[in-house]
Write an enzyme that holds these catalytic residues in place. Structure first.
Site, PDB file in Angstrom:
ATOM      1  N   HIS A 252       0.871  -1.380  -0.136  1.00 33.58           N
ATOM      2  CA  HIS A 252       0.444   0.518  -0.264  1.00 33.58           C
ATOM      3  C   HIS A 252       1.012   1.378   0.061  1.00 33.58           C
ATOM      4  O   HIS A 252       1.687   1.295   0.210  1.00 33.58           O
ATOM      5  CB  HIS A 252      -0.772  -0.107   1.078  1.00 33.58           C
ATOM      6  CG  HIS A 252      -1.851   1.045   1.860  1.00 33.58           C
ATOM      7  ND1 HIS A 252      -3.351   1.486   0.563  1.00 33.58           N
ATOM      8  CD2 HIS A 252      -1.702   2.800   2.219  1.00 33.58           C
ATOM      9  CE1 HIS A 252      -3.655   3.024   0.472  1.00 33.58           C
ATOM     10  NE2 HIS A 252      -2.725   3.071   1.217  1.00 33.58           N
ATOM     11  N   SER A 253       0.506   1.461  -0.923  1.00 30.51           N
ATOM     12  CA  SER A 253       0.854   3.538  -1.113  1.00 30.51           C
ATOM     13  C   SER A 253       2.588   3.223  -1.110  1.00 30.51           C
ATOM     14  O   SER A 253       3.511   2.565  -1.930  1.00 30.51           O
ATOM     15  CB  SER A 253       1.045   4.015   0.224  1.00 30.51           C
ATOM     16  OG  SER A 253       1.310   5.340   0.349  1.00 30.51           O
ATOM     17  N   MET A 254       3.699   3.656  -0.147  1.00 31.68           N
ATOM     18  CA  MET A 254       4.936   3.545  -0.527  1.00 31.68           C
ATOM     19  C   MET A 254       5.001   1.598  -0.564  1.00 31.68           C
ATOM     20  O   MET A 254       6.191   1.650  -0.816  1.00 31.68           O
ATOM     21  CB  MET A 254       5.759   3.925   1.089  1.00 31.68           C
ATOM     22  CG  MET A 254       6.991   3.043   0.698  1.00 31.68           C
ATOM     23  SD  MET A 254       8.157   3.723   2.412  1.00 31.68           S
ATOM     24  CE  MET A 254       7.691   2.508   3.364  1.00 31.68           C
TER      25      MET A 254
END
Length: 246
Positions: A78-80
């Site tokens: 998720h995200s990074m």
């Protein structure tokens, strides 16, 4: 047909630890072995130095997780974490190692469409705190505890430096399929999510959920249903292809 067992390695977002995925062990089907990946400098690895360069972290992850990156496995980030999962899949391809059966990229623009100004000005505690509040997803207890807040800000600053150090290099698309998960109220434009399609020569899908950047918490049940469904369909296709070949 019952899906065969596989390992799902889950990579955290910036400023977070592997604990964000612990509940998934109970909620995903038993045949999915959930492995929350702890990065240095947090959780049970709190005493280790934080890593703030993308390439260093990717190489370290591929080395540390080598035994899990064999056989049937998938990557979720998720995200990074999505950026790290992409980096891991790309490195595995480059060194001739097996690819994941699925790459889940959640809450992240495609590597070729990242915002170069995303981390501009985030060089003070005040700016980082404001960014945390804007993104949502951080428990209020963190802001109320000086110790927890200090740990979170240090992790977040290092993780933002890591993301900022990423440089996109056009390479052949990944052999593995990619599924993108996104929140309708997140500030990542649809075209930047659709651009993940160019990163795979396999199947691509984009699934939307109600909520902002942390829709995976706001819509956790629906997210897990989507992950389980995708993995089951994928393993069934792989099983059919293997039996047909023999």
């Amino acid at each position: 047909m019952r899906a065969k067992r596989l390992r799902l390695l889950c990579l955290p977002c910036a400023g977070a630890s592997a604990t964000m995925y612990l509940r998934w062990k109970r909620w995903l089907p038993e045949w999915v072995e959930v492995h929350p990946v702890e990065l240095p400098g947090r959780g049970e690895r709190l005493g280790e130095p934080l890593i703030d360069t993308f390439e260093t972290q990717v190489v370290r992850l591929c080395e540390e997780q080598a035994t899990r990156l064999r056989g049937d496995f998938a990557l979720f980030g998720h995200s990074m974490g999505a950026l790290l999962a992409y980096g891991m899949a790309a490195r595995l391809r480059d060194v001739g190692r097996p690819q994941p059966c699925m790459l889940f990229a959640s809450g992240s623009a495609a590597p070729s469409m990242r915002d170069p100004q995303r981390f501009a000005g985030l060089d003070s505690d005040e700016a980082l705190i404001a960014d945390l509040r804007q993104q949502g997803g951080t428990p209020e207890a963190v802001f109320e505890s000086p110790e927890l807040l200090r740990l979170t800000l240090d992790m977040l600053a290092a993780d933002y430096r890591l993301c900022d150090s990423f440089r996109y290099r056009a390479k052949p698309p990944l052999p593995c399929p990619v599924q993108v998960l996104a929140g309708r109220d997140d500030d990542i434009e649809g075209e930047r999510l659709e651009a993940w399609r160019r990163e795979t020569e396999g199947a691509f899908s984009l699934e939307w959920f109600e909520g902002g950047h942390f829709f995976i918490r706001q819509q956790e049940e629906r997210v897990l249903e989507a992950v389980a469904r995708t993995l089951e369909e994928r393993t069934a296709k792989d099983f059919h292809a293997a039996t047909t070949a023999t």
